[in-house]
Design an enzyme around this catalytic site. Structure first.
Site, PDB file in Angstrom:
ATOM      1  N   GLU A  64      27.518  26.025  36.814  1.00  0.00           N
ATOM      2  CA  GLU A  64      26.409  26.049  37.776  1.00  0.00           C
ATOM      3  C   GLU A  64      26.851  25.609  39.168  1.00  0.00           C
ATOM      4  OE1 GLU A  64      26.272  24.701  34.719  1.00  0.00           O
ATOM      5  OE2 GLU A  64      24.321  25.037  33.765  1.00  0.00           O
ATOM      6  N   GLU A  97      24.348  24.806  26.998  1.00  0.00           N
ATOM      7  CA  GLU A  97      23.305  23.783  26.811  1.00  0.00           C
ATOM      8  C   GLU A  97      22.413  24.122  25.607  1.00  0.00           C
ATOM      9  OE1 GLU A  97      22.200  24.322  30.971  1.00  0.00           O
ATOM     10  OE2 GLU A  97      22.644  22.206  31.342  1.00  0.00           O
ATOM     11  N   GLY A 138      23.332  27.395  30.825  1.00  0.00           N
ATOM     12  CA  GLY A 138      22.252  27.240  29.851  1.00  0.00           C
ATOM     13  C   GLY A 138      22.653  27.691  28.448  1.00  0.00           C
ATOM     14  N   ALA A 180      21.487  30.635  32.215  1.00  0.00           N
ATOM     15  CA  ALA A 180      20.145  31.034  32.638  1.00  0.00           C
ATOM     16  C   ALA A 180      20.283  32.277  33.510  1.00  0.00           C
ATOM     17  CB  ALA A 180      19.501  29.901  33.414  1.00  0.00           C
TER      18      ALA A 180
HETATM   19  C1  HXC Z   1      22.061  37.131  34.861  1.00  0.00           C
HETATM   20  C2  HXC Z   1      24.123  37.805  34.125  1.00  0.00           C
HETATM   21  C3  HXC Z   1      24.511  36.477  33.882  1.00  0.00           C
HETATM   22  C4  HXC Z   1      23.539  35.452  34.152  1.00  0.00           C
HETATM   23  C5  HXC Z   1      26.159  37.749  33.362  1.00  0.00           C
HETATM   24  N1  HXC Z   1      25.187  38.560  33.803  1.00  0.00           N
HETATM   25  N2  HXC Z   1      25.778  36.469  33.418  1.00  0.00           N
HETATM   26  N3  HXC Z   1      22.913  38.136  34.605  1.00  0.00           N
HETATM   27  N4  HXC Z   1      22.352  35.830  34.659  1.00  0.00           N
HETATM   28  N5  HXC Z   1      23.786  34.163  33.930  1.00  0.00           N
HETATM   29  C6  HXC Z   1      25.190  40.024  33.910  1.00  0.00           C
HETATM   30  C7  HXC Z   1      26.009  40.471  35.122  1.00  0.00           C
HETATM   31  O1  HXC Z   1      25.226  40.413  36.298  1.00  0.00           O
HETATM   32  C8  HXC Z   1      26.338  41.899  34.728  1.00  0.00           C
HETATM   33  O2  HXC Z   1      25.199  42.710  34.920  1.00  0.00           O
HETATM   34  C9  HXC Z   1      26.563  41.783  33.219  1.00  0.00           C
HETATM   35  O3  HXC Z   1      25.872  40.597  32.803  1.00  0.00           O
HETATM   36  C10 HXC Z   1      28.022  41.642  32.868  1.00  0.00           C
HETATM   37  O4  HXC Z   1      28.573  40.571  33.609  1.00  0.00           O
HETATM   38  P1  HXC Z   1      29.979  40.718  34.404  1.00  0.00           P
HETATM   39  O5  HXC Z   1      30.053  39.578  35.372  1.00  0.00           O
HETATM   40  O6  HXC Z   1      30.150  42.067  34.946  1.00  0.00           O
HETATM   41  O7  HXC Z   1      31.019  40.487  33.195  1.00  0.00           O
HETATM   42  P2  HXC Z   1      32.455  39.797  33.217  1.00  0.00           P
HETATM   43  O8  HXC Z   1      33.237  40.240  34.427  1.00  0.00           O
HETATM   44  O9  HXC Z   1      33.039  40.049  31.861  1.00  0.00           O
HETATM   45  O10 HXC Z   1      32.188  38.230  33.403  1.00  0.00           O
HETATM   46  C11 HXC Z   1      31.493  37.549  32.410  1.00  0.00           C
HETATM   47  C12 HXC Z   1      31.048  36.119  32.950  1.00  0.00           C
HETATM   48  C13 HXC Z   1      30.297  36.315  34.277  1.00  0.00           C
HETATM   49  C14 HXC Z   1      32.305  35.257  33.148  1.00  0.00           C
HETATM   50  C15 HXC Z   1      30.195  35.505  31.841  1.00  0.00           C
HETATM   51  O11 HXC Z   1      29.288  37.291  34.118  1.00  0.00           O
HETATM   52  C16 HXC Z   1      29.667  35.052  34.777  1.00  0.00           C
HETATM   53  O12 HXC Z   1      30.367  34.198  35.360  1.00  0.00           O
HETATM   54  N6  HXC Z   1      28.359  34.915  34.619  1.00  0.00           N
HETATM   55  C17 HXC Z   1      27.573  33.828  35.169  1.00  0.00           C
HETATM   56  C18 HXC Z   1      27.798  32.560  34.414  1.00  0.00           C
HETATM   57  C19 HXC Z   1      27.016  31.412  35.016  1.00  0.00           C
HETATM   58  O13 HXC Z   1      27.171  31.125  36.218  1.00  0.00           O
HETATM   59  N7  HXC Z   1      26.134  30.745  34.223  1.00  0.00           N
HETATM   60  C20 HXC Z   1      25.323  29.678  34.690  1.00  0.00           C
HETATM   61  C21 HXC Z   1      23.968  30.197  35.134  1.00  0.00           C
HETATM   62  S1  HXC Z   1      22.926  28.918  35.790  1.00  0.00           S
HETATM   63  P3  HXC Z   1      25.290  44.125  35.703  1.00  0.00           P
HETATM   64  O14 HXC Z   1      23.856  44.552  35.801  1.00  0.00           O
HETATM   65  O15 HXC Z   1      25.963  43.859  36.988  1.00  0.00           O
HETATM   66  O16 HXC Z   1      26.117  44.965  34.758  1.00  0.00           O
HETATM   67  C22 HXC Z   1      22.356  28.119  34.413  1.00  0.00           C
HETATM   68  C23 HXC Z   1      21.392  26.984  34.669  1.00  0.00           C
HETATM   69  C24 HXC Z   1      20.802  26.415  33.408  1.00  0.00           C
HETATM   70  O17 HXC Z   1      22.662  28.443  33.326  1.00  0.00           O
HETATM   71  C25 HXC Z   1      19.748  25.364  33.678  1.00  0.00           C
HETATM   72  C26 HXC Z   1      18.369  25.912  33.820  1.00  0.00           C
HETATM   73  C27 HXC Z   1      17.275  24.847  33.853  1.00  0.00           C
END
Ligand code: HXC
Length: 258
Positions: free
Chosen positions: A132, A112, A109, A65
């Site tokens: 998360e 999911e 997400g 998400a």
């Molecule tokens: C918003 C995101 C994002 C996310 C990545 N980006 N994941 N933006 N939400 N979930 C964006 C980054 O901010 C960045 O933007 C660009 O994508 C590239 O990401 P990087 O981190 O620079 O890439 P990398 O180093 O290759 O790492 C990739 C990654 C990492 C391992 C996937 O981005 C990451 O850990 N992302 C978050 C994963 C996460 O925590 N997901 C769970 C979310 S909560 P910029 O603008 O800086 O270039 C969830 C809840 C669901 O999902 C339930 C809801 C009801």
């Protein structure tokens, strides 16, 4: 229909839905999830569509998400708007088969969403995770529920508590994905699987989906009864006569979804 965050292509009875927010690794926001729900509902209504494939890019299916969108929200916001629930409810209720073709990251997400589909075909570079916990929250769209049913308590606890990623091989061993294929051949494999399904009678395809999904919801006795009732009901279709006659006549069946 033009969408902002997804691309839909319909060809040879298959609707291919590509998640398309490349700058944010296909992070799921309200627009993307509601467009996806809308596209899947349209595919469900479209008699030309017999199977759906949902995919991302080679590097990411979806990284979860949208954290930027969620960061400023409070409990009252997410509780009142029931964040994402309308769209995810719609996606989970689609009756036509949906294959998730996952390459690269399927996190939070994203993992999911893949699990809301009927089965997952993974590229050998796929990485699944429920990270998360690293954000001070937890899974909210099935990561503690569908994942536990798919891979069991031990691995689901490990993934949700440590936030570690699982590679494609482990995901296949654990039962999260149905097949792992070389990432360059992912789409070819997913489209072939979809084409196989598209050849079948849509009535039995939908009945299979209903019955297998029921297995996650009910007891064995109730599930077996549900399956038997559906099995018997298929004998009311012309496609049952066609399928069995074609077998006996040693020819391919011509199903008409009747
Ligand atoms: C918003 C995101 C994002 C996310 C990545 N980006 N994941 N933006 N939400 N979930 C964006 C980054 O901010 C960045 O933007 C660009 O994508 C590239 O990401 P990087 O981190 O620079 O890439 P990398 O180093 O290759 O790492 C990739 C990654 C990492 C391992 C996937 O981005 C990451 O850990 N992302 C978050 C994963 C996460 O925590 N997901 C769970 C979310 S909560 P910029 O603008 O800086 O270039 C969830 C809840 C669901 O999902 C339930 C809801 C009801």
């Amino acid at each position: 229909m033009a969408y902002e965050t997804i691309i839909v292509e319909i060809e040879d009875h298959i609707a291919l839905v590509k998640l398309n927010r490349p700058d944010a690794m296909n992070a799921l926001n309200d627009v993307l999830l509601s467009e996806l729900a809308q596209a899947l509902k349209a595919a469900q209504k479209d008699p030309k569509v017999r199977c759906i494939v949902v995919t991302g890019t080679e590097k990411f299916f979806a990284a979860g998400a949208d954290i930027k969108m969620m960061a400023e929200k409070g409990f009252v916001d997410v509780y009142s708007e029931d964040l994402f629930s309308d769209a995810t409810g719609t996606i989970a209720r689609i009756r036509k088969p949906i294959i998730a073709a996952v390459s690269g990251y399927a996190l939070g997400g994203g993992c999911e969403l893949a699990m809301m589909c009927d089965f997952i075909i993974a590229g050998d570079n796929a990485k699944f995770g429920q990270p998360e916990i690293n954000l001070g929250v937890m899974a909210g769209m099935g990561g503690s529920q569908r994942l536990t049913r798919a891979i069991g308590k031990a691995k689901a606890m490990d993934m949700n508590l440590t936030g570690r990623f699982m590679d494609a091989e482990e995901a296949e061993r654990a039962g999260l994905v149905s097949r792992v294929v070389p990432c360059k051949k992912l789409m070819e494999n997913a489209m072939q699987a979809a084409a196989k399904i598209a050849e079948k009678s849509m009535i039995s395809v939908m009945a299979v989906k209903e019955a297998v999904n029921r297995a996650e919801e009910t007891t064995l006795t109730e599930g077996l009864l549900y399956e038997k009732r559906l099995f018997f009901s298929l004998f009311a279709t012309e496609d049952q006569k066609e399928g069995m006659t074609a077998f006996l006549e040693k020819r391919e069946p011509q199903f008409r979804d009747r």
